[in-house]
Scaffold this motif. Structure first.
Motif, short mmCIF file in Angstrom:
data_model
loop_
_atom_site.label_atom_id
_atom_site.label_comp_id
_atom_site.label_asym_id
_atom_site.label_seq_id
_atom_site.Cartn_x
_atom_site.Cartn_y
_atom_site.Cartn_z
N MET A 1 69.92 118.53 -11.06
CA MET A 1 70.47 117.91 -10.57
C MET A 1 71.99 117.86 -11.01
O MET A 1 72.89 117.77 -10.21
CB MET A 1 70.26 116.36 -10.66
CG MET A 1 71.01 115.31 -9.91
SD MET A 1 70.22 113.77 -9.85
CE MET A 1 71.08 113.12 -11.39
N LEU B 1 75.36 119.03 -8.96
CA LEU B 1 76.61 118.10 -9.00
C LEU B 1 77.93 119.01 -9.32
O LEU B 1 79.04 118.97 -8.62
CB LEU B 1 76.48 116.87 -10.05
CG LEU B 1 76.00 115.77 -9.41
CD1 LEU B 1 75.65 114.80 -10.69
CD2 LEU B 1 76.59 115.06 -8.33
N LYS C 1 70.23 117.87 -3.85
CA LYS C 1 70.31 116.61 -4.47
C LYS C 1 69.38 115.71 -3.62
O LYS C 1 68.72 114.73 -4.17
CB LYS C 1 71.71 115.99 -4.27
CG LYS C 1 72.47 116.70 -5.57
CD LYS C 1 73.95 115.87 -5.31
CE LYS C 1 73.42 114.18 -5.95
NZ LYS C 1 72.84 114.19 -7.26
N ASN D 1 66.03 116.11 -4.85
CA ASN D 1 65.96 115.24 -6.22
C ASN D 1 65.60 113.97 -5.96
O ASN D 1 64.82 113.22 -6.63
CB ASN D 1 67.40 115.11 -6.95
CG ASN D 1 67.76 116.57 -7.64
OD1 ASN D 1 68.90 116.65 -7.70
ND2 ASN D 1 66.66 117.15 -8.16
#
Lengths: 337, 194
Positions: free
Chosen positions: A1, A5, A47, A50
């Motif tokens: 993650m 980002l 994401k 995630n």
């Protein structure tokens, strides 16, 4: 993650020209920014997975924040997918400035920002104000928003592909009419969602005694903000927490470490409350106003007032107060766990 | 945490915070120095640095400011060894010398301005006035600070906070001194040499 980002952060600097594909920058420039815009979908997809896998095999409670969160994932993902479509410059030439684009960015902004924001407000409201928001009304608001959103914006995708552009004051094609009517109905349902959220706020304030959060941990949370009373005290943590596990508060609750010993409390020093901050802010605001409108005497006076207030503050002898360890211990002990 | 340990803790935090501030200020000046170095050739037909600057005048300014740093250091030491009146005299002299420096700088600026060498004349003068003027602005703020501190020392000389306030001010004042040494070297000395 974290890697996703960082990747999004990096790629987001080199996608901006996708707003100007039709500007005439040439095929190579469009190709570069088109490909970068498509590539950014990959870490974004990471994401989304995630978030989904965080829920996988978990014990999910469908409280209002969770409902807002699910609305967020669905809406935002749809917006992301149509975004990848528009990242192809050839497609963008077709749908540029059309209702398709309008639907796409509302999908991302409302799904990605507004729903996430409302989920966050609902989740942390008790930590800020000391009482929960009414759960049922919050959920109804989320359902209304989600259904209204689909009704309002899905027809716009179709309209965009049929040739409807944005910001039109009339149209001559009667085959567009049913889509616009469905969209308008969707707007009414969204309005209902907005109304329900305002009603939720009003009812929660009205019934704040019943909704009071006495434990500081209304959601049975995992992270440390839920270890302090609600609303969060001015000193934040009575004992500076030492983090040894990923979900520290959860770990402490599981291993019955939640209540600390009396000897581990220490005095806390805090700045005293002071009205000077507001005074400085008001004078600084006046200064800005005066400079914009060329009111020189006011600007000069306000600037002097700011300086005088700051000087006055430095002369204050004891700008701090002490909260005793004894007091802190009793505050924590009196709290229902 | 008892009173003394707490005061110590507060002092450390303030020191760290102030050093962080000084480093960000250093970045500001680094940017202005870089701008000056790039633009100092852009005189657009006007006088160059060597024609405009008077190194003797700049040296006078430098000596005044260095002296003020010296008196400021004396004041800080005197406060540490509880020599109250010496600390007051030292800080008072610092303010006077700072005012003299500021007056000299304003005289120089006013002369340039009256001869038509304004900050709007060309890129070289824009960058010069921005760099040196920003330093002068810092000095002015420092003088307000020093005067405030002087009042505080007269009112409550034995307070714990007096030492903290004094040490932060000396940091600021020495920092401005170092910046001026760079201005003297890069703007005035290099300017006259080129």
């Amino acid at each position: 993650m974290v890697a996703a980002l960082i990747a999004i952060m990096f790629f987001s600097f080199i996608v901006w020209q996708h707003h100007f594909f039709t500007m005439g920058a040439g095929a190579n420039v469009n190709a570069f920014f088109g490909i970068m815009t498509m590539v950014i979908a990959i870490p974004t997809g990471v994401k989304i997975f995630n978030w989904l896998f965080t829920m996988y095999k978990g014990k999910i409670r469908f409280d209002a924040p969770m409902v807002w969160f699910l609305c967020f994932v669905v809406t935002f993902t749809l917006g992301g997918v149509t975004g990848v479509m528009m990242a192809v410059p050839a497609i963008d030439f077709q749908v540029h400035n059309s209702m398709f684009l309008v639907a796409h960015f509302h999908n991302t902004i409302i799904g990605g920002v507004v729903f996430g924001f409302l989920a966050g407000i609902t989740y942390w409201f008790p930590k800020i104000f000391g009482f929960r928001l009414h759960d049922k009304l919050g959920k109804y608001s989320a359902y209304a928003w989600q259904i209204g959103f689909i009704l309002a914006f899905m027809p716009l995708y179709a309209l965009g592909l049929m040739g409807a552009v944005r910001r039109i004051d009339h149209y001559d094609d009667p085959s567009w009419q049913p889509f616009f009517i469905v969209s308008a109905v969707g707007v009414l349902v969204i309005m209902l969602g907005v109304g329900l959220f305002i009603l939720q706020l009003a009812v929660s304030i009205w019934k704040r005694k019943e909704l009071r959060d006495t434990t500081g941990d209304p959601w049975n949370g995992r992270t440390l903000e839920w270890s302090v009373p609600s609303p969060a005290p001015e000193y934040n943590f009575a004992i500076e927490p030492e983090v040894t596990h990923r979900d520290e508060w959860w770990y402490r609750k599981e291993s019955k470490l939640a209540v600390p010993k009396k000897s581990s409390y220490q005095d806390i020093w805090l700045p005293k409350n002071s009205g000077l901050g507001i005074g400085i802010a008001v004078c600084a605001g006046l200064f800005g106003f005066a400079m914009i409108w060329h009111i020189w005497w006011l600007g000069f006076a306000a600037f002097l007032a700011v300086v005088a207030l700051i000087v006055f503050r430095t002369y204050a002898d004891e700008p701090e107060k002490r909260i005793s360890a004894e007091h802190l211990y009793h505050l924590d002990k009196g709290r229902k766990q | 945490m008892n009173h003394v340990a707490h005061a110590h803790d507060k002092h450390e935090t303030a020191q760290l915070g102030f050093w962080l501030y000084l480093m960000t200020d250093l970045m500001l000046f680094a940017g202005l120095f870089a701008t000056y170095m790039v633009l100092r050739g852009g005189t657009s037909g006007g006088p160059t640095a060597s024609e405009l600057f008077d190194p003797t005048f700049a040296l006078t300014e430098t000596i005044v400011l260095l002296l003020s740093s010296f008196t400021c250091g004396i004041a800080a030491l005197a406060l540490r060894y509880k020599k109250q009146s010496l600390a007051l005299w030292g800080l008072g002299l610092t303010v006077v010398l700072g005012l003299v420096f500021l007056a000299l700088e304003m005289k120089e600026f006013a002369e340039f301005y009256s001869e038509g060498h304004t900050w709007q004349a060309n890129a070289f003068l824009s960058s010069f006035f921005t760099l040196v003027g920003t330093h002068g602005l810092h000095i002015s703020i420092g003088l307000v600070w020093a005067s405030t501190l002087l009042g505080y020392l007269i009112r409550s000389p034995h307070h714990d906070d007096a030492h903290r306030k004094m040490s932060l001010f000396t940091l600021f004042w020495h920092f401005l001194d170092i910046i001026w040494v760079f201005i003297f070297t890069i703007v005035y000395l290099l300017g006259v040499l080129s």
